[in-house]
Motif scaffolding. Sequence first.
Motif, short mmCIF file in Angstrom:
data_model
loop_
_atom_site.label_atom_id
_atom_site.label_comp_id
_atom_site.label_asym_id
_atom_site.label_seq_id
_atom_site.Cartn_x
_atom_site.Cartn_y
_atom_site.Cartn_z
N MET A 118 0.90 -1.24 0.07
CA MET A 118 0.04 0.22 0.19
C MET A 118 0.95 1.27 -0.23
SD MET A 118 -3.19 -1.23 2.69
CE MET A 118 -4.08 -0.09 2.35
N THR A 119 0.28 2.43 -0.78
CA THR A 119 1.05 3.57 -0.73
C THR A 119 1.15 4.46 0.48
OG1 THR A 119 0.43 3.46 -2.98
CG2 THR A 119 1.46 5.70 -2.04
N ILE A 120 2.35 4.66 0.91
CA ILE A 120 2.69 5.66 2.03
C ILE A 120 2.41 7.12 1.52
CG2 ILE A 120 4.25 6.58 3.65
CD1 ILE A 120 5.24 3.58 3.88
N GLU A 121 1.80 8.03 2.31
CA GLU A 121 1.60 9.28 2.13
C GLU A 121 2.75 10.10 2.67
OE1 GLU A 121 -2.11 10.86 3.42
OE2 GLU A 121 -3.19 9.87 2.10
N LEU A 122 3.48 10.88 1.94
CA LEU A 122 4.54 11.55 2.66
C LEU A 122 4.12 13.13 2.57
CD1 LEU A 122 7.36 12.40 3.66
CD2 LEU A 122 8.27 12.14 1.44
N HIS A 123 3.83 13.96 3.41
CA HIS A 123 3.68 15.19 3.71
C HIS A 123 4.82 15.78 4.00
CE1 HIS A 123 -0.94 14.34 4.13
NE2 HIS A 123 -0.25 13.41 4.42
N LYS A 178 15.11 13.64 4.16
CA LYS A 178 15.46 12.20 4.89
C LYS A 178 14.57 11.20 4.64
CE LYS A 178 16.84 14.86 8.99
NZ LYS A 178 16.14 15.23 10.68
N ILE A 179 13.11 11.60 4.48
CA ILE A 179 12.12 10.72 4.49
C ILE A 179 12.13 10.17 3.11
CG2 ILE A 179 9.84 9.95 4.93
CD1 ILE A 179 11.69 10.74 7.34
N PRO A 234 2.61 17.68 -1.06
CA PRO A 234 3.46 18.93 -0.62
C PRO A 234 2.73 19.76 0.43
CG PRO A 234 2.28 19.48 -2.62
CD PRO A 234 2.04 18.03 -2.21
N VAL A 235 3.61 20.11 1.15
CA VAL A 235 3.33 21.18 2.44
C VAL A 235 4.08 22.40 2.11
CG1 VAL A 235 3.21 21.42 5.06
CG2 VAL A 235 2.95 19.23 4.00
N ASP A 236 3.40 23.28 1.73
CA ASP A 236 4.42 24.58 1.03
C ASP A 236 4.56 25.60 2.58
OD1 ASP A 236 5.37 27.19 0.30
OD2 ASP A 236 3.93 27.15 -1.32
N ILE A 237 5.82 25.43 3.19
CA ILE A 237 5.87 26.03 4.54
C ILE A 237 6.05 27.60 4.22
CG2 ILE A 237 6.95 23.87 5.55
CD1 ILE A 237 9.80 24.99 4.97
N GLY A 238 6.25 28.10 3.02
CA GLY A 238 6.37 29.33 2.74
C GLY A 238 5.13 30.26 2.57
N PRO A 248 8.72 16.89 8.20
CA PRO A 248 7.40 15.92 7.38
C PRO A 248 6.63 15.30 8.28
CG PRO A 248 9.56 14.70 7.59
CD PRO A 248 9.87 16.09 8.23
N ALA A 249 5.62 14.55 7.93
CA ALA A 249 4.88 13.55 8.40
C ALA A 249 4.38 12.48 7.29
CB ALA A 249 3.51 14.38 8.96
N ILE A 250 3.96 11.39 7.88
CA ILE A 250 3.71 10.26 7.04
C ILE A 250 2.14 9.62 7.40
CG2 ILE A 250 6.16 9.69 6.45
CD1 ILE A 250 5.68 7.17 7.92
#
Length: 231
Positions: A1-6, A15-16, A31-35, A54-56
């Motif tokens: 199953m596919t992992i979501e990488l935020h 790293k992740i 994408p988590v646009d931190i700007g 990140p979060a997964i």
Amino acid sequence: MTIELHAWPTPNGYKISIALEELGLPYRAIPVDIGRGDQFKPDFLKLSPNNRMPAIVDPDGPGGAPISLFESGAILIYLAEKTGRLLPSDPQGRYQAIQWLMWQMGGFGPMLGQAHHFRLYAPERIPYAVDRYTNEAGRLYRVLDKRLGEAEFLAGEYSIADIAVFPWSRGAERQGVDLAELPNVRRWFEAIDARPAVRKGLELLKEHVRTGPLDDKARDVMFGKSQFERR
């Protein structure tokens, strides 16, 4: 199953993505646009209450139940334990890897981040802060160089510890550090940089990689008072 990488294309995000590529786990980058402040949105805060990526989300977590995780070090340990790879199985090697992972999380990342901030992003130059964090960056690189003079990789074998440290070392010049003066780090860096999975992992959300300076709005979102007002 596919992992979501935020994530976002920064050292902690890389790293992740690198670990996922090394482990051959299917994933989808969100994408988590931190700007722009995506890290403060309610849906993301449910995954990462500290408003940091990140979060997964792994739909196939322990016992087959979904699991979400934040903090890159915790995610790396989880992925290594999920697959039985990138973390030595013998207790001595395992704790060697974990201690260097904690070294990165507690020092190498935060202090280099401060060096980046005061050398490149601060709206005014503060000589004391520039000197303080540039000197600390140099000290940490010398610690790294000493360890890599004793072993090929941080835990003896390639592990999540190396994956955690490597993305931050890509900014050595911006941190006031010359890798030519650190032969063991340079040898280690070149070996990791040449790995196909690493090159693939560094393509994380490459269309979003920032090439110019921060504008005032992005600086305020990332470093200013707006991050407190949004809580």
